[in-house]
Design a protein around this motif. Sequence first.
Motif, PDB file in Angstrom:
ATOM      1  N   GLY A   1      -9.789   0.028  -7.963  1.00 53.84           N
ATOM      2  CA  GLY A   1     -11.221  -0.103  -7.694  1.00 53.84           C
ATOM      3  C   GLY A   1     -11.668  -1.460  -7.197  1.00 53.84           C
ATOM      4  O   GLY A   1     -12.864  -1.726  -7.083  1.00 53.84           O
ATOM      5  N   VAL A   2     -10.717  -2.343  -6.857  1.00 52.29           N
ATOM      6  CA  VAL A   2     -11.059  -3.689  -6.401  1.00 52.29           C
ATOM      7  C   VAL A   2     -10.329  -3.961  -5.088  1.00 52.29           C
ATOM      8  O   VAL A   2      -9.132  -3.669  -4.955  1.00 52.29           O
ATOM      9  CB  VAL A   2     -10.662  -4.744  -7.460  1.00 52.29           C
ATOM     10  CG1 VAL A   2     -10.896  -6.161  -6.944  1.00 52.29           C
ATOM     11  CG2 VAL A   2     -11.451  -4.504  -8.745  1.00 52.29           C
ATOM     12  N   LEU A   3     -11.053  -4.539  -4.127  1.00 56.63           N
ATOM     13  CA  LEU A   3     -10.425  -4.903  -2.857  1.00 56.63           C
ATOM     14  C   LEU A   3      -9.600  -6.171  -3.032  1.00 56.63           C
ATOM     15  O   LEU A   3     -10.090  -7.182  -3.532  1.00 56.63           O
ATOM     16  CB  LEU A   3     -11.531  -5.151  -1.809  1.00 56.63           C
ATOM     17  CG  LEU A   3     -11.089  -5.688  -0.443  1.00 56.63           C
ATOM     18  CD1 LEU A   3     -10.165  -4.725   0.272  1.00 56.63           C
ATOM     19  CD2 LEU A   3     -12.316  -5.986   0.420  1.00 56.63           C
TER      20      LEU A   3
ATOM     21  N   MET B   1      -7.253  -8.791  -0.758  1.00 53.45           N
ATOM     22  CA  MET B   1      -6.769  -9.196   0.549  1.00 53.45           C
ATOM     23  C   MET B   1      -5.434  -9.913   0.357  1.00 53.45           C
ATOM     24  O   MET B   1      -5.240 -10.633  -0.632  1.00 53.45           O
ATOM     25  CB  MET B   1      -7.765 -10.153   1.217  1.00 53.45           C
ATOM     26  CG  MET B   1      -9.185  -9.615   1.366  1.00 53.45           C
ATOM     27  SD  MET B   1      -9.305  -8.203   2.511  1.00 53.45           S
ATOM     28  CE  MET B   1      -9.001  -9.038   4.077  1.00 53.45           C
TER      29      MET B   1
ATOM     30  N   ARG C   1      -2.145   4.255  -5.944  1.00 51.53           N
ATOM     31  CA  ARG C   1      -3.085   5.378  -6.029  1.00 51.53           C
ATOM     32  C   ARG C   1      -3.231   5.940  -7.444  1.00 51.53           C
ATOM     33  O   ARG C   1      -3.546   7.104  -7.639  1.00 51.53           O
ATOM     34  CB  ARG C   1      -2.682   6.482  -5.039  1.00 51.53           C
ATOM     35  CG  ARG C   1      -2.302   5.943  -3.662  1.00 51.53           C
ATOM     36  CD  ARG C   1      -2.179   6.990  -2.597  1.00 51.53           C
ATOM     37  NE  ARG C   1      -3.497   7.492  -2.267  1.00 51.53           N
ATOM     38  CZ  ARG C   1      -4.398   6.829  -1.541  1.00 51.53           C
ATOM     39  NH1 ARG C   1      -4.131   5.643  -1.042  1.00 51.53           N
ATOM     40  NH2 ARG C   1      -5.575   7.347  -1.320  1.00 51.53           N
TER      41      ARG C   1
ATOM     42  N   MET D   1     -13.973   0.606   1.586  1.00 53.50           N
ATOM     43  CA  MET D   1     -13.260  -0.077   0.512  1.00 53.50           C
ATOM     44  C   MET D   1     -14.251  -0.389  -0.616  1.00 53.50           C
ATOM     45  O   MET D   1     -15.456  -0.375  -0.402  1.00 53.50           O
ATOM     46  CB  MET D   1     -12.667  -1.389   1.036  1.00 53.50           C
ATOM     47  CG  MET D   1     -11.358  -1.223   1.787  1.00 53.50           C
ATOM     48  SD  MET D   1     -10.008  -0.852   0.611  1.00 53.50           S
ATOM     49  CE  MET D   1      -8.578  -1.173   1.681  1.00 53.50           C
ATOM     50  N   PRO D   2     -13.714  -0.678  -1.810  1.00 51.17           N
ATOM     51  CA  PRO D   2     -14.616  -1.124  -2.876  1.00 51.17           C
ATOM     52  C   PRO D   2     -15.411  -2.338  -2.392  1.00 51.17           C
ATOM     53  O   PRO D   2     -14.859  -3.235  -1.760  1.00 51.17           O
ATOM     54  CB  PRO D   2     -13.658  -1.511  -4.014  1.00 51.17           C
ATOM     55  CG  PRO D   2     -12.403  -0.745  -3.749  1.00 51.17           C
ATOM     56  CD  PRO D   2     -12.312  -0.629  -2.267  1.00 51.17           C
TER      57      PRO D   2
ATOM     58  N   GLN E   1       0.828  -1.203   0.000  1.00 47.64           N
ATOM     59  CA  GLN E   1       0.000   0.000   0.000  1.00 47.64           C
ATOM     60  C   GLN E   1       0.865   1.256   0.000  1.00 47.64           C
ATOM     61  O   GLN E   1       1.760   1.392   0.844  1.00 47.64           O
ATOM     62  CB  GLN E   1      -0.886  -0.007   1.252  1.00 47.64           C
ATOM     63  CG  GLN E   1      -1.827   1.186   1.369  1.00 47.64           C
ATOM     64  CD  GLN E   1      -2.505   1.257   2.728  1.00 47.64           C
ATOM     65  OE1 GLN E   1      -1.853   1.030   3.747  1.00 47.64           O
ATOM     66  NE2 GLN E   1      -3.787   1.553   2.746  1.00 47.64           N
TER      67      GLN E   1
ATOM     68  N   PRO F   1      -4.900  -5.299   3.593  1.00 47.30           N
ATOM     69  CA  PRO F   1      -5.916  -5.181   2.541  1.00 47.30           C
ATOM     70  C   PRO F   1      -5.701  -3.898   1.755  1.00 47.30           C
ATOM     71  O   PRO F   1      -5.418  -2.854   2.361  1.00 47.30           O
ATOM     72  CB  PRO F   1      -7.233  -5.116   3.328  1.00 47.30           C
ATOM     73  CG  PRO F   1      -6.935  -5.725   4.665  1.00 47.30           C
ATOM     74  CD  PRO F   1      -5.491  -5.390   4.949  1.00 47.30           C
ATOM     75  N   ILE F   2      -5.812  -3.969   0.449  1.00 50.03           N
ATOM     76  CA  ILE F   2      -5.651  -2.770  -0.373  1.00 50.03           C
ATOM     77  C   ILE F   2      -6.787  -2.673  -1.397  1.00 50.03           C
ATOM     78  O   ILE F   2      -7.427  -3.666  -1.729  1.00 50.03           O
ATOM     79  CB  ILE F   2      -4.306  -2.737  -1.144  1.00 50.03           C
ATOM     80  CG1 ILE F   2      -4.186  -3.947  -2.088  1.00 50.03           C
ATOM     81  CG2 ILE F   2      -3.125  -2.670  -0.199  1.00 50.03           C
ATOM     82  CD1 ILE F   2      -2.986  -3.886  -3.020  1.00 50.03           C
ATOM     83  N   ALA F   3      -6.979  -1.469  -1.875  1.00 52.95           N
ATOM     84  CA  ALA F   3      -7.851  -1.255  -3.034  1.00 52.95           C
ATOM     85  C   ALA F   3      -6.932  -1.021  -4.221  1.00 52.95           C
ATOM     86  O   ALA F   3      -6.148  -0.076  -4.223  1.00 52.95           O
ATOM     87  CB  ALA F   3      -8.749  -0.044  -2.813  1.00 52.95           C
TER      88      ALA F   3
ATOM     89  N   MET G   1       0.702   5.530   0.178  1.00 57.44           N
ATOM     90  CA  MET G   1      -0.158   6.570   0.737  1.00 57.44           C
ATOM     91  C   MET G   1       0.319   7.940   0.249  1.00 57.44           C
ATOM     92  O   MET G   1       1.458   8.072  -0.212  1.00 57.44           O
ATOM     93  CB  MET G   1      -0.093   6.545   2.264  1.00 57.44           C
ATOM     94  CG  MET G   1      -0.963   5.482   2.910  1.00 57.44           C
ATOM     95  SD  MET G   1      -2.726   5.974   2.806  1.00 57.44           S
ATOM     96  CE  MET G   1      -3.436   4.814   3.998  1.00 57.44           C
TER      97      MET G   1
END
Lengths: 265, 265, 265, 265, 265, 265
Positions: free
Chosen positions: C172-174, C176, C101, F63-64, C61, C167-169, C63
């Motif tokens: 546009g999709v999560l 894990m 991002r 989250m998405p 991730q 967990p990341i996006a 930031m």
Amino acid sequence: MSIVTPDIVRPDRAIIEGLRTIGSATAAGELYKLGIKNPHMAGLTTWNKEQSVVGPALTLQWMPKREDMTANHEYADTELQLHRHAMYHTQPGDIIVVDARGDLSAGVFGEMMLTYFKGRGGIGVVIDGCVRDWPHVEPLGLGMWMRGVTPNHGWQHTIMPFAVNVPIACAGVLVMPGDIIIADNDGAIVVPVKLAPELIKKAQEKNEWEEFTRLKLATGGDLRKYYPLNAEAEAEYTAWLAEQKASASPQPAATRPRKRTKKAE
Amino acid sequence: MSIVTPDIVRPDRAIIEGLRTIGSATAAGELYKLGIKNPHMAGLTTWNKEQSVVGPALTLQWMPKREDMTANHEYADTELQLHRHAMYHTQPGDIIVVDARGDLSAGVFGEMMLTYFKGRGGIGVVIDGCVRDWPHVEPLGLGMWMRGVTPNHGWQHTIMPFAVNVPIACAGVLVMPGDIIIADNDGAIVVPVKLAPELIKKAQEKNEWEEFTRLKLATGGDLRKYYPLNAEAEAEYTAWLAEQKASASPQPAATRPRKRTKKAE
Amino acid sequence: MSIVTPDIVRPDRAIIEGLRTIGSATAAGELYKLGIKNPHMAGLTTWNKEQSVVGPALTLQWMPKREDMTANHEYADTELQLHRHAMYHTQPGDIIVVDARGDLSAGVFGEMMLTYFKGRGGIGVVIDGCVRDWPHVEPLGLGMWMRGVTPNHGWQHTIMPFAVNVPIACAGVLVMPGDIIIADNDGAIVVPVKLAPELIKKAQEKNEWEEFTRLKLATGGDLRKYYPLNAEAEAEYTAWLAEQKASASPQPAATRPRKRTKKAE
Amino acid sequence: MSIVTPDIVRPDRAIIEGLRTIGSATAAGELYKLGIKNPHMAGLTTWNKEQSVVGPALTLQWMPKREDMTANHEYADTELQLHRHAMYHTQPGDIIVVDARGDLSAGVFGEMMLTYFKGRGGIGVVIDGCVRDWPHVEPLGLGMWMRGVTPNHGWQHTIMPFAVNVPIACAGVLVMPGDIIIADNDGAIVVPVKLAPELIKKAQEKNEWEEFTRLKLATGGDLRKYYPLNAEAEAEYTAWLAEQKASASPQPAATRPRKRTKKAE
Amino acid sequence: MSIVTPDIVRPDRAIIEGLRTIGSATAAGELYKLGIKNPHMAGLTTWNKEQSVVGPALTLQWMPKREDMTANHEYADTELQLHRHAMYHTQPGDIIVVDARGDLSAGVFGEMMLTYFKGRGGIGVVIDGCVRDWPHVEPLGLGMWMRGVTPNHGWQHTIMPFAVNVPIACAGVLVMPGDIIIADNDGAIVVPVKLAPELIKKAQEKNEWEEFTRLKLATGGDLRKYYPLNAEAEAEYTAWLAEQKASASPQPAATRPRKRTKKAE
Amino acid sequence: MSIVTPDIVRPDRAIIEGLRTIGSATAAGELYKLGIKNPHMAGLTTWNKEQSVVGPALTLQWMPKREDMTANHEYADTELQLHRHAMYHTQPGDIIVVDARGDLSAGVFGEMMLTYFKGRGGIGVVIDGCVRDWPHVEPLGLGMWMRGVTPNHGWQHTIMPFAVNVPIACAGVLVMPGDIIIADNDGAIVVPVKLAPELIKKAQEKNEWEEFTRLKLATGGDLRKYYPLNAEAEAEYTAWLAEQKASASPQPAATRPRKRTKKAE
């Protein structure tokens, strides 16, 4: 329930043939002179390079998904899926143009639909959106202009097929059913069918000195002198032309793919 | 009326040569150390892969179209078209950088302009926007970084050429006329001309152990040990270096296209 | 200070193998039937065509940069750089998935990081953002799905590496940590690890008549008759199948890269 | 070093007065007839409702921040800050127009600058971006059209003040130094100074029947009959007019703030 | 040529009345339970605060401008302007919903059109785009949900009115002619007309304990206890209710504007 | 299953009090001097004007949406909804900061949640997204900074509540749980808690001549002379100050809401 969708009126074959010798850049320039500011469906790029197509537009409109409009996700009856109906109208030389709302998560057609389209003689696909199954669609060799590809199917997420052969906005350009599409490596444009004869006529006033200009510019000639030709350059051109003819071989010397016409760059 | 636009001051040839051995990634990393946060014209991608150019920037600014500013759409006198004037300044090794406002519907140059540019020795084209005539421009083999291509000509729709060799913002980066552009498959960056000598100096402190590190990492070596080298790895490296020299062939073994320098990844 | 980041739980090898025969399009279609609307990380495209990978996700991730969080730009101690820590967890068959991002000005990895990743057996890289050093990264031959490339390094401008295996996006999709990624020319999707066994089972109910359908559609057969097969077509198919078997050569006739499954286009 | 920036040429006071009776909507409609497609700086909204201003444009251009251009962040010498220099040119009735690149994180002016601007007679501020200190700027009561407000100062993040009284693009519209701005609750538009006299003339051909039409439409009258007036409505209008005059009070009945002109809606 | 556009079928007055007691938030929550994921035309905001309307949708579709489609810019004959035709269908209680493609430079209606609309009994205007003449439109007091305002008229720049009472996409939501719009300070939503009776029924199962809950939460009560009520809170509620009735005044105690229904926040 | 989420560490009350006298503009300017380039959550605007709050940040990450993560849409057990858990931590003076991914179709809180929040002493709400029930939320009088409002509930469409009191990115800015938020009509900024004491100290070096400067600028004084004060102006200021004191009334003359500090505009 039986769904009936309108067919399109296809232009005379001669019109299509007449446009086939004109690239999209020349056509866009001439359309500008005929009053059309922006025929280009910007943002859509060629996915099978070197494909160059001209043909009438079948149109397909997608809309934001609404769960109470069941026709489009009733798997039990594929006959209710409107993107199939667009395909049923395919005739040889047709191009299908799709307003998929710029969606990058919806594959509006997959391998089977496009295999059928090609089997029926379809030649081009222009989508403000994506197809899926690209690993299997690419080898079909269709001309394809679109925003991208996705593994999702079409109404998986936020849009659904909605109407066939209605006026659509595709990538910021109005396309009427039966309008003519010209598409090549520069992109895809729409030619309003009524303007096509005039466009053909204008584009045929071809710029015979253009090859001479190209030769001169490529070797450092002055832009101000050779593009367009000034008086001095006209004289040089006349001499060059005579020389060319004198040494001409009997075979056709067509080394460039298209008849070229004058364009305002 | 006669339009006169300023030329640029070109840096010493030695500066250009000095930068030619540095890729855009190394240069961006070194510029960061010199205080420049973002030299990259993001969003522009290479359209002729494997082209790699370094040269001074001619600049061309486009503005939103305004119908009372007639100079740019007076076809009767091509001398009033400012994008042509940018071209007139072309010298061998020049790169033209264009703020076309990210427009995807305006082809800021076409085949003839770019043939002339190449004929005059121009080597690179960086556009926050598009060219047209791509089927004929691609074969010219110029280095080209841009957002896309379009069949439309430049002032067909919403923008118009406006000024030559003025400061411009290209894809979010300020470019001064005469700044140096480095562009390759990673993208195009601007090197403020005053920083170029220092950049060259820094980039030449080359990282001699980098090839050793690459070999180790490629075969599963520990990142913590080999990048950068810790004490244990330093010893291994010294031994490896000795071995290399012992078995060295008399010919230079240059197998990689560029002198490599240390980069902070 | 010593940074410790969690590892992921990798699924059984059999799960990965089971998914390897399913393309991303088939998987997306089956996931839809299992309730997942949108597994596709839209906007990321393949940068090494023909790569096709399946494996568990390491996650990283990024930031927005904040200058008081020094760990990430303390060059003196590379051990404080979190994007390195993501790499340390690499095991053979792993895929690294990065929420950068959508940044087009930050190269989240460069040649050395990715050489190490490949050296450790990593097979795929999925980034909502860019890498740098593309001239040297491309030859590594990793599967790569991303928005673009840049010469800038990762925290040069507006973002910084922040957390590993959280967990990341991504686009546009999560995702894990430990979820399974399937990626090919159609794009990259996430398979929630708990759904993988059911997905494999469903995808194996393969559509044996699909090759017959393809042949028919490719030669102008009616979409309504052959896709799916109606009664008449079923009879044709049975006959065709018998004929195929009668004339079968002893060698396997596998001409297509993947076992195909029924998809709702 | 001393910075000198050019002043603008201000139009005759009569021109400004002539435009003061015309709202931005009428002016935009008339400009369209004079050939200007889009004079509206779209996306900028009024922040002090009911302010309505007409005046010549001082212009200020911001550029992407580049750390080697020190003039703009040298706090030791505020005289090197270019946004101050724009302010120095303020004369009574002036409007300052700023291309701040749509930035929502840069406050291009704060309370002190705008207090000075007001103290010097400035009346309007049009910014493709933001101001800061809104709690203290709002009470100044200036006409303000912009994208938003922010607590950040101007060159804190990604842009910097760059040039004064040069041509700028503000919210998609070209503004020349000295052009005239008309701004009210509908937004801000640019009037090319050369077109102003013709615009005033056209706008004065006022639509005397408009009040009659408004009355009729407001009470359910037919749009086809009353807008524009058809023959039957013309007769009604003549009668109404006569009646109005007969019963007219000696005081002027001006109940609407502006002289109204015919607009093509 | 005479243009004829279809009218809409209006729902029973009782349906509209039934929906009038339900706010957009309650309706959106109930529609979700009926399967509709997203009824909200996001990005459109109220421009006349405190207006709250319910009514059937007249629809108007705008398309990208195409200069060969003359109907829309033929000033000589206003009868060819399609946005007027949408207005002709206005009946008391109607709401006009317009797909103006999110355009911020086109004012799709001005003062005269909206005066007529109000004169005919129209109550609400929902536009994915703008109106013009805001200084004179605001006082009409219509409910208005839109993206902004502009002084430009509608087809001045890039779009044109195209079709009346056809299905449209407005701000990402499909609206069928005759669907019901509910709009208030929370925004505007579409209620598919077939779902309206069920929606009314569900929304009337009103949540009688909600006022009790509100009182408790407002004074620091535990969310886990009071929303929804647990067993202990149920008992408290029963006691409170008894007390309320005992002390009830003979006048109705209606202190809140709307009957409230249970919502899943 | 029982969900436990971490609480935050709240700063000393004295820190909050110390920051309460500093507006967001002064704080942003001082943070810049302390190295923080961009503390402003740009794009979020105040929805209850004149509210001005300072307090520690509870954080909530959305989250998405992923349909296999059931916790968030299990209505049977509201205890599994994570946005409720964020609320449970509310203490007097708290501000809740939410990364709702900029979504304009998801109302992350409604009336009941925010009534509870206020009942518990919460003072501010900062959301990169929307709330719902605005007609009933507005009267609560909380400080609210957000992108908009919607009638939809939070996980109706594309996002879902995911984690409580974890680091989040809100409108392009990293917010750590327990960081301090300052928000007023200029917008909302984050103050890294470690920098707060230094920020307070710097902001208290107040600029005593600022009121004098304001008076001078407001009446046409020269910016170069009075901002900052040059030698001549210093002398005037000293005289003015003496005069002020001589005529001072015994009551405090505090006419402005905040202690003002020097800002670099």
